[in-house]
Design a protein around this motif. Structure first.
Motif, PDB file in Angstrom:
ATOM      1  N   LYS A 272      70.173  23.240  27.681  1.00 45.72           N
ATOM      2  CA  LYS A 272      69.129  24.204  27.544  1.00 45.72           C
ATOM      3  C   LYS A 272      67.868  23.411  28.001  1.00 45.72           C
ATOM      4  O   LYS A 272      66.914  23.863  28.464  1.00 45.72           O
ATOM      5  CB  LYS A 272      69.080  24.842  26.009  1.00 45.72           C
ATOM      6  CG  LYS A 272      70.246  25.682  25.685  1.00 45.72           C
ATOM      7  CD  LYS A 272      69.987  26.566  24.431  1.00 45.72           C
ATOM      8  CE  LYS A 272      70.057  25.536  23.145  1.00 45.72           C
ATOM      9  NZ  LYS A 272      70.012  26.342  21.793  1.00 45.72           N
TER      10      LYS A 272
ATOM     11  N   LEU B 161      67.718  23.088  31.574  1.00 43.26           N
ATOM     12  CA  LEU B 161      67.461  24.138  32.506  1.00 43.26           C
ATOM     13  C   LEU B 161      66.050  24.885  32.169  1.00 43.26           C
ATOM     14  O   LEU B 161      65.352  25.389  33.243  1.00 43.26           O
ATOM     15  CB  LEU B 161      68.403  25.405  31.605  1.00 43.26           C
ATOM     16  CG  LEU B 161      68.278  26.644  32.375  1.00 43.26           C
ATOM     17  CD1 LEU B 161      68.867  26.641  33.769  1.00 43.26           C
ATOM     18  CD2 LEU B 161      69.194  27.826  31.466  1.00 43.26           C
ATOM     19  N   PHE B 162      65.186  24.591  31.004  1.00 38.19           N
ATOM     20  CA  PHE B 162      63.775  25.041  30.805  1.00 38.19           C
ATOM     21  C   PHE B 162      62.627  24.193  31.087  1.00 38.19           C
ATOM     22  O   PHE B 162      61.512  24.327  30.636  1.00 38.19           O
ATOM     23  CB  PHE B 162      63.591  25.764  29.634  1.00 38.19           C
ATOM     24  CG  PHE B 162      64.759  26.907  29.564  1.00 38.19           C
ATOM     25  CD1 PHE B 162      64.320  28.164  30.131  1.00 38.19           C
ATOM     26  CD2 PHE B 162      65.879  26.940  28.742  1.00 38.19           C
ATOM     27  CE1 PHE B 162      65.114  29.078  30.197  1.00 38.19           C
ATOM     28  CE2 PHE B 162      66.758  28.033  28.587  1.00 38.19           C
ATOM     29  CZ  PHE B 162      66.324  29.141  29.416  1.00 38.19           C
ATOM     30  N   CYS B 163      63.151  22.763  31.475  1.00 36.69           N
ATOM     31  CA  CYS B 163      61.968  21.695  31.498  1.00 36.69           C
ATOM     32  C   CYS B 163      61.411  21.755  32.916  1.00 36.69           C
ATOM     33  O   CYS B 163      61.588  20.808  33.786  1.00 36.69           O
ATOM     34  CB  CYS B 163      62.413  20.468  31.004  1.00 36.69           C
ATOM     35  SG  CYS B 163      63.508  19.457  32.164  1.00 36.69           S
ATOM     36  N   VAL B 164      60.723  22.849  33.339  1.00 35.83           N
ATOM     37  CA  VAL B 164      59.968  22.969  34.566  1.00 35.83           C
ATOM     38  C   VAL B 164      59.008  21.739  34.595  1.00 35.83           C
ATOM     39  O   VAL B 164      58.205  21.894  33.603  1.00 35.83           O
ATOM     40  CB  VAL B 164      59.454  24.476  34.870  1.00 35.83           C
ATOM     41  CG1 VAL B 164      58.962  24.351  36.342  1.00 35.83           C
ATOM     42  CG2 VAL B 164      60.759  25.283  34.879  1.00 35.83           C
TER      43      VAL B 164
ATOM     44  N   SER C 281      59.726  18.033  29.614  1.00 38.44           N
ATOM     45  CA  SER C 281      61.162  17.962  28.671  1.00 38.44           C
ATOM     46  C   SER C 281      60.975  17.269  27.309  1.00 38.44           C
ATOM     47  O   SER C 281      61.544  17.940  26.568  1.00 38.44           O
ATOM     48  CB  SER C 281      62.097  17.443  29.295  1.00 38.44           C
ATOM     49  OG  SER C 281      62.013  15.771  29.163  1.00 38.44           O
TER      50      SER C 281
ATOM     51  N   LEU D  82      60.396  19.898  24.235  1.00 34.56           N
ATOM     52  CA  LEU D  82      61.783  20.570  24.159  1.00 34.56           C
ATOM     53  C   LEU D  82      62.823  19.777  23.670  1.00 34.56           C
ATOM     54  O   LEU D  82      63.528  20.209  22.700  1.00 34.56           O
ATOM     55  CB  LEU D  82      62.073  21.033  25.542  1.00 34.56           C
ATOM     56  CG  LEU D  82      61.264  22.083  26.570  1.00 34.56           C
ATOM     57  CD1 LEU D  82      61.941  22.324  27.842  1.00 34.56           C
ATOM     58  CD2 LEU D  82      61.124  23.304  25.467  1.00 34.56           C
TER      59      LEU D  82
ATOM     60  N   SER E  49      69.941  21.233  36.136  1.00 33.07           N
ATOM     61  CA  SER E  49      69.192  20.847  37.498  1.00 33.07           C
ATOM     62  C   SER E  49      69.994  20.675  38.992  1.00 33.07           C
ATOM     63  O   SER E  49      69.564  20.985  39.711  1.00 33.07           O
ATOM     64  CB  SER E  49      68.501  19.480  37.334  1.00 33.07           C
ATOM     65  OG  SER E  49      67.616  19.563  36.277  1.00 33.07           O
TER      66      SER E  49
ATOM     67  N   LEU F 208      53.768  28.443  37.431  1.00 36.79           N
ATOM     68  CA  LEU F 208      54.524  27.479  36.527  1.00 36.79           C
ATOM     69  C   LEU F 208      53.682  26.278  36.171  1.00 36.79           C
ATOM     70  O   LEU F 208      53.871  25.622  35.269  1.00 36.79           O
ATOM     71  CB  LEU F 208      55.769  27.036  36.925  1.00 36.79           C
ATOM     72  CG  LEU F 208      56.924  28.489  36.827  1.00 36.79           C
ATOM     73  CD1 LEU F 208      58.092  27.845  37.551  1.00 36.79           C
ATOM     74  CD2 LEU F 208      57.168  28.722  35.441  1.00 36.79           C
TER      75      LEU F 208
END
Length: 188
Positions: free
Chosen positions: A12, A15-18, A24, A27, A87, A114
């Motif tokens: 997770k 997936l969301f650590c843009v 990251s 998160l 990724s 973003l």
């Protein structure tokens, strides 16, 4: 069970650590410190510090070190694989889409949108570490030496950023050597 949970939680995060490894950190902190309480905030700060000092991407290093601390070698493998799996697949998918459709304005717009979120994530991580260093007296020293070392490092990095004569690696090595010397002298 812990291995699957580590894989899933770091999946997770991956997936969301843009925005890279620094983005990251909040998160990872939310998962391993705040939600599951696998690590204390002090242990997380130590992992973050070691992740910066070791070669390789900081997010992957942090996942590996956190997984090791939580569940040994199997935890390291689970967390690392969880972190890189999204990724890997997203990179393949986005590369195919980009090659097929070229430079699309709406995709560029989404990526530009973003950027502020990534900056905000990095700022939140930095603020968390600052607050820990200032107010958590049980785990970190908050006397003059903490603020002096931090201030000196910020000053040197600011000079390095404007003049580019002092490399970040030199600042890191110098900070470590100075901290070691002050620690051996009993000053911190």
């Amino acid at each position: 069970m812990i291995y699957f949970l580590l894989f899933w939680e770091f999946c997770k995060v991956g997936l969301f650590c843009v925005g890279g490894g620094y983005a990251s950190m909040p998160l990872i902190q939310a998962s391993v410190v705040d939600h599951y309480h696998w690590l204390s905030m002090s242990e997380f700060v130590d992992i973050f510090t070691i992740s910066q000092m070791t070669p390789g991407p900081i997010g992957i290093n942090a996942a590996t070190f956190a997984g090791t601390k939580i569940a040994g070698l199997g935890g390291a493998v689970s967390a690392t694989l969880g972190f890189v799996t999204p990724s890997f697949f997203l990179g393949i998918i986005l590369a195919r889409v980009y090659l097929k459709y070229g430079d699309i304005g709406s995709i560029r717009g989404a990526l530009n949108g973003l950027r502020p979120a990534v900056v905000a994530l990095i700022c939140v991580a930095s603020l968390s570490f600052i607050l820990l260093a200032v107010w958590n007296t049980e785990t970190l020293p908050t006397d003059w030496s903490t603020f002096s070392l931090g201030g000196i490092a910020i000053l040197i990095l600011a000079i390095a950023a404007t003049r580019r004569k002092i490399g970040v690696i030199k600042v890191l090595i110098g900070s470590g050597v100075l901290g070691l010397a002050l620690g051996l002298a009993g000053l911190i």
